[in-house]
Design a protein around this motif. Structure first.
Motif, PDB file in Angstrom:
ATOM      1  N   ILE A 292       0.867  -1.186   0.000  1.00  0.00           N
ATOM      2  CA  ILE A 292       0.000   0.000   0.000  1.00  0.00           C
ATOM      3  C   ILE A 292       0.898   1.228   0.000  1.00  0.00           C
ATOM      4  CG2 ILE A 292      -1.736   1.300   1.286  1.00  0.00           C
ATOM      5  CD1 ILE A 292      -2.764  -1.370   2.387  1.00  0.00           C
ATOM      6  N   THR A 293       0.768   2.047  -1.026  1.00  0.00           N
ATOM      7  CA  THR A 293       1.649   3.211  -1.158  1.00  0.00           C
ATOM      8  C   THR A 293       1.027   4.486  -0.584  1.00  0.00           C
ATOM      9  OG1 THR A 293       0.796   3.545  -3.407  1.00  0.00           O
ATOM     10  CG2 THR A 293       2.855   2.294  -3.177  1.00  0.00           C
ATOM     11  N   GLU A 294      -0.313   4.552  -0.593  1.00  0.00           N
ATOM     12  CA  GLU A 294      -0.959   5.769  -0.072  1.00  0.00           C
ATOM     13  C   GLU A 294      -2.414   5.475   0.265  1.00  0.00           C
ATOM     14  OE1 GLU A 294      -1.737  10.458  -1.401  1.00  0.00           O
ATOM     15  OE2 GLU A 294      -0.638   9.068  -2.723  1.00  0.00           O
ATOM     16  N   PHE A 295      -2.812   5.816   1.489  1.00  0.00           N
ATOM     17  CA  PHE A 295      -4.221   5.670   1.865  1.00  0.00           C
ATOM     18  C   PHE A 295      -4.491   6.447   3.141  1.00  0.00           C
ATOM     19  CE2 PHE A 295      -7.670   3.315   4.116  1.00  0.00           C
ATOM     20  CZ  PHE A 295      -8.696   3.709   3.273  1.00  0.00           C
ATOM     21  N   ALA A 296      -5.579   7.180   3.108  1.00  0.00           N
ATOM     22  CA  ALA A 296      -6.058   7.895   4.292  1.00  0.00           C
ATOM     23  C   ALA A 296      -7.576   7.888   4.238  1.00  0.00           C
ATOM     24  CB  ALA A 296      -5.519   9.325   4.320  1.00  0.00           C
ATOM     25  N   ASP A 297      -8.192   8.009   5.389  1.00  0.00           N
ATOM     26  CA  ASP A 297      -9.650   7.986   5.483  1.00  0.00           C
ATOM     27  C   ASP A 297     -10.243   9.073   4.584  1.00  0.00           C
ATOM     28  OD1 ASP A 297     -12.220   7.517   6.186  1.00  0.00           O
ATOM     29  OD2 ASP A 297     -11.994   7.956   8.318  1.00  0.00           O
ATOM     30  N   GLY A 298     -11.095   8.638   3.637  1.00  0.00           N
ATOM     31  CA  GLY A 298     -11.753   9.590   2.744  1.00  0.00           C
ATOM     32  C   GLY A 298     -11.000   9.798   1.451  1.00  0.00           C
ATOM     33  N   ASP A 299      -9.752   9.330   1.361  1.00  0.00           N
ATOM     34  CA  ASP A 299      -8.953   9.494   0.138  1.00  0.00           C
ATOM     35  C   ASP A 299      -8.838   8.177  -0.614  1.00  0.00           C
ATOM     36  OD1 ASP A 299      -8.537  12.151   0.668  1.00  0.00           O
ATOM     37  OD2 ASP A 299      -6.649  11.799   1.751  1.00  0.00           O
ATOM     38  N   SER A 300      -8.308   8.269  -1.828  1.00  0.00           N
ATOM     39  CA  SER A 300      -8.147   7.081  -2.666  1.00  0.00           C
ATOM     40  C   SER A 300      -7.152   6.103  -2.050  1.00  0.00           C
ATOM     41  CB  SER A 300      -7.659   7.477  -4.065  1.00  0.00           C
ATOM     42  OG  SER A 300      -8.626   8.268  -4.727  1.00  0.00           O
ATOM     43  N   LEU A 301      -7.380   4.830  -2.321  1.00  0.00           N
ATOM     44  CA  LEU A 301      -6.437   3.781  -1.943  1.00  0.00           C
ATOM     45  C   LEU A 301      -5.497   3.553  -3.113  1.00  0.00           C
ATOM     46  CD1 LEU A 301      -5.389   1.270  -0.346  1.00  0.00           C
ATOM     47  CD2 LEU A 301      -7.254  -0.028  -1.425  1.00  0.00           C
ATOM     48  N   ASN A 302      -4.199   3.731  -2.868  1.00  0.00           N
ATOM     49  CA  ASN A 302      -3.183   3.485  -3.893  1.00  0.00           C
ATOM     50  C   ASN A 302      -2.278   2.348  -3.437  1.00  0.00           C
ATOM     51  OD1 ASN A 302      -3.297   5.931  -5.991  1.00  0.00           O
ATOM     52  ND2 ASN A 302      -3.740   6.717  -3.944  1.00  0.00           N
ATOM     53  N   PHE A 303      -2.126   1.338  -4.276  1.00  0.00           N
ATOM     54  CA  PHE A 303      -1.230   0.235  -3.922  1.00  0.00           C
ATOM     55  C   PHE A 303      -0.631  -0.388  -5.179  1.00  0.00           C
ATOM     56  CE2 PHE A 303      -5.321  -1.786  -4.631  1.00  0.00           C
ATOM     57  CZ  PHE A 303      -5.024  -2.995  -5.236  1.00  0.00           C
ATOM     58  N   THR A 304       0.443  -1.140  -4.991  1.00  0.00           N
ATOM     59  CA  THR A 304       1.065  -1.868  -6.097  1.00  0.00           C
ATOM     60  C   THR A 304       0.962  -3.360  -5.801  1.00  0.00           C
ATOM     61  OG1 THR A 304       3.265  -1.816  -5.096  1.00  0.00           O
ATOM     62  CG2 THR A 304       2.685  -0.015  -6.600  1.00  0.00           C
ATOM     63  N   ALA A 305       0.942  -4.142  -6.857  1.00  0.00           N
ATOM     64  CA  ALA A 305       0.911  -5.604  -6.721  1.00  0.00           C
ATOM     65  C   ALA A 305       1.865  -6.198  -7.747  1.00  0.00           C
ATOM     66  CB  ALA A 305      -0.503  -6.132  -6.932  1.00  0.00           C
ATOM     67  N   GLU A 306       2.954  -6.765  -7.244  1.00  0.00           N
ATOM     68  CA  GLU A 306       3.880  -7.467  -8.133  1.00  0.00           C
ATOM     69  C   GLU A 306       3.447  -8.921  -8.214  1.00  0.00           C
ATOM     70  OE1 GLU A 306       8.043  -7.141  -7.560  1.00  0.00           O
ATOM     71  OE2 GLU A 306       8.003  -4.951  -7.304  1.00  0.00           O
ATOM     72  N   VAL A 307       3.367  -9.437  -9.431  1.00  0.00           N
ATOM     73  CA  VAL A 307       2.883 -10.807  -9.597  1.00  0.00           C
ATOM     74  C   VAL A 307       3.575 -11.456 -10.799  1.00  0.00           C
ATOM     75  CG1 VAL A 307       0.921 -10.097 -11.032  1.00  0.00           C
ATOM     76  CG2 VAL A 307       0.817 -12.243  -9.763  1.00  0.00           C
ATOM     77  N   ASP A 308       3.823 -12.765 -10.677  1.00  0.00           N
ATOM     78  CA  ASP A 308       4.395 -13.508 -11.797  1.00  0.00           C
ATOM     79  C   ASP A 308       3.323 -13.735 -12.852  1.00  0.00           C
ATOM     80  OD1 ASP A 308       7.009 -13.803 -10.837  1.00  0.00           O
ATOM     81  OD2 ASP A 308       6.438 -15.510  -9.597  1.00  0.00           O
ATOM     82  N   ILE A 309       3.736 -13.756 -14.103  1.00  0.00           N
ATOM     83  CA  ILE A 309       2.804 -14.004 -15.207  1.00  0.00           C
ATOM     84  C   ILE A 309       3.381 -15.090 -16.105  1.00  0.00           C
ATOM     85  CG2 ILE A 309       1.843 -11.674 -15.234  1.00  0.00           C
ATOM     86  CD1 ILE A 309       3.718 -11.133 -17.664  1.00  0.00           C
ATOM     87  N   ARG A 310       2.473 -15.683 -16.861  1.00  0.00           N
ATOM     88  CA  ARG A 310       2.911 -16.698 -17.808  1.00  0.00           C
ATOM     89  C   ARG A 310       3.569 -16.010 -18.996  1.00  0.00           C
ATOM     90  NH1 ARG A 310      -1.677 -20.444 -19.825  1.00  0.00           N
ATOM     91  NH2 ARG A 310      -0.996 -19.856 -21.901  1.00  0.00           N
ATOM     92  N   PRO A 311       4.789 -16.404 -19.318  1.00  0.00           N
ATOM     93  CA  PRO A 311       5.488 -15.732 -20.424  1.00  0.00           C
ATOM     94  C   PRO A 311       4.917 -16.150 -21.780  1.00  0.00           C
ATOM     95  CG  PRO A 311       6.790 -17.576 -19.613  1.00  0.00           C
ATOM     96  CD  PRO A 311       5.608 -17.459 -18.688  1.00  0.00           C
ATOM     97  N   GLU A 312       5.136 -15.306 -22.766  1.00  0.00           N
ATOM     98  CA  GLU A 312       4.741 -15.640 -24.137  1.00  0.00           C
ATOM     99  C   GLU A 312       5.830 -16.541 -24.730  1.00  0.00           C
ATOM    100  OE1 GLU A 312       1.957 -14.893 -25.705  1.00  0.00           O
ATOM    101  OE2 GLU A 312       1.178 -13.818 -23.950  1.00  0.00           O
TER     102      GLU A 312
END
Length: 448
Positions: free
Chosen positions: A95-115
């Motif tokens: 979670i990169t940024e969040f406060a009551d009443g404001d937008s929730l900003n977060f990142t999610a790193e995830v593995d993916i199936r390669p081409e």
């Protein structure tokens, strides 16, 4: 919800997701409902506690945190669908940024199936060993069958290797009897090394009613690792009498009337078994060759989870036989680092093969029917010793039904690969898949 995707490697991306506070309202209401069911406030019925009272009692921050934790997976799924990602494993969220009443900003790193760029499978050719069957192998199989029809005859002589003895055992350490270290009228095949180290050597040469002692190191219990003095008394000595290998034996041990027919059947079964082994060897070589040609990358997160899973399974198997990882390492003369390296290498190759098979399944639009999925459930349930419906219900509860479905689909992709590649033996003769097909048909018939 807004999202962007950043490619970190061919097998990993980072999603940056922004969720306006208004879109968190459903999760926030759910959090209030669930917390309201858990808290008890005088004057209010359970589940009817006002939000303001919950804020006062447990804190607005607790409610917000529960709402966020509920909203994050939903929004990751939406972002994955938006960017058409084929994800693997669990995402790492920050979670990169969040406060009551404001937008929730977060990142999610995830593995993916390669081409992956698949080669023309019809150009893949593998060579396996020539199928050879020696008469000694047939003799060994027949002898094994003969051993099953052996009888035991009491003899008035000293025990020799191969005999069966009835014995009494008693183990002591420093003169004190070892808990559970005594046994009476125990049956043991001399030379089988199935019981205590040193027992076979001590028993050889002892006749009925004779006794001796020997020293052995205990491997379990409170005295594990210590030397114990073991007294052994032989009650009876029996030798194994084997039936003559004649036509009478063929009638006794099989559906055939003559030894010639029995040996022919054994040869046929050995041949089928070796043909299946040939095909399995071809499968392994083909997959290794294709994975190398395609240069399949292995997602680090998926590999890490696979290593953890394999290591946990290893520890579980050791515990079931009453051993520990430390004892296993000592017996194998390996370090934990070496085991980790071996597990990682196996996991990397396993993950690469899965990715390859998934790509083939997608390219060929392979589907899994209800009947095919049901056959696999029945087969796995039989191996686990439980009813098929019970096994399926367990899979659903644990969320593993999808993994089984994926395994069946990969199996069909593998079958497609094997049908299209060229398999030859060392002499240049083509190798047929008929033996494997017959084995699979027999397995399905058994499952039904």
């Amino acid at each position: 919800m807004k999202s962007t995707v950043e490619t970190l490697s061919p097998t990993r991306v980072r999603l940056a997701i922004e969720v306006p506070f208004v879109e968190l309202e459903p999760s926030l209401k759910k959090a209030y409902r669930e917390i309201g069911q858990q808290v008890q406030v005088p004057g209010f019925r359970r589940g009817k506690v006002p939000a303001a009272v919950i804020d006062q009692r447990v804190g607005r921050g607790t409610v917000l945190n529960e709402a966020v934790q509920e909203a994050i997976p939903q929004n990751i799924l939406s972002a994955v669908r938006e960017h058409d990602l084929k994800t693997l494993g669990r995402p790492e969220v920050e979670i990169t940024e969040f406060a009551d009443g404001d937008s929730l900003n977060f990142t999610a790193e995830v593995d993916i199936r390669p081409e992956l760029n698949l080669p023309d499978l019809s150009t893949v050719e593998v060579t396996v060993d020539e199928l050879k069957i020696d008469d000694s192998e047939i003799d060994e199989q027949v002898q094994s069958l003969r051993e099953r029809f052996a009888t035991l005859k009491t003899v008035e002589r000293a025990a020799a290797e191969g005999d069966f003895v009835q014995i009494d055992l008693n183990a002591t350490v420093d003169g004190e009897e070892v808990p559970g270290g005594s046994a009476t009228n125990l049956s043991h095949e001399v030379g089988s090394k199935q019981l205590l180290p040193g027992l076979d050597e001590a028993v050889v040469g002892l006749a009925a009613d004779a006794s001796t002692t020997f020293t052995t190191q205990l491997v379990g219990g409170d005295h594990a690792g210590r030397d114990a003095e073991v007294s052994v008394t032989v009650r009876t000595v029996k030798e194994k009498e084997l039936p003559e290998l004649d036509d009478d034996f063929a009638e006794l041990a099989s559906e055939f009337d003559t030894m010639a027919e029995l040996r022919d059947d054994v040869r046929e079964r050995v041949t089928r078994s070796k043909q299946v082994e040939q095909i399995y060897a071809a499968r392994d070589k083909a997959l290794e060759q294709i994975v190398e040609a395609v240069e399949v990358p292995a997602p680090e997160g998926v590999v890490r989870e696979e290593v953890e899973s394999r290591k946990a399974a290893m520890v579980d198997q050791l515990e079931r036989i009453g051993a520990s990882m430390e004892e296993y390492l000592a017996a194998e003369e390996k370090t934990e680092e070496q085991i980790n390296t071996e597990l990682t290498e196996a996991a990397v190759q396993g993950v690469k093969i899965q990715l390859l098979l998934d790509t083939v399944a997608d390219a060929e639009e392979i589907q899994v029917s209800d009947d095919e999925f049901g056959h696999e459930i029945v087969h796995r349930a039989q191996r686990a010793g439980v009813a098929p419906q019970q096994f399926y219900d367990q899979l659903v509860r644990s969320g593993a039904a999808g993994a089984v479905f994926g395994d069946v689909r990969r199996g069909k992709a593998l079958a497609s690969i094997m049908d299209r590649i060229t398999i030859k033996d060392a002499t240049g003769e083509a190798v047929s898949l008929d033996a494997l097909r017959a084995e699979n048909e027999a397995a399905h018939a058994h499952a039904e």
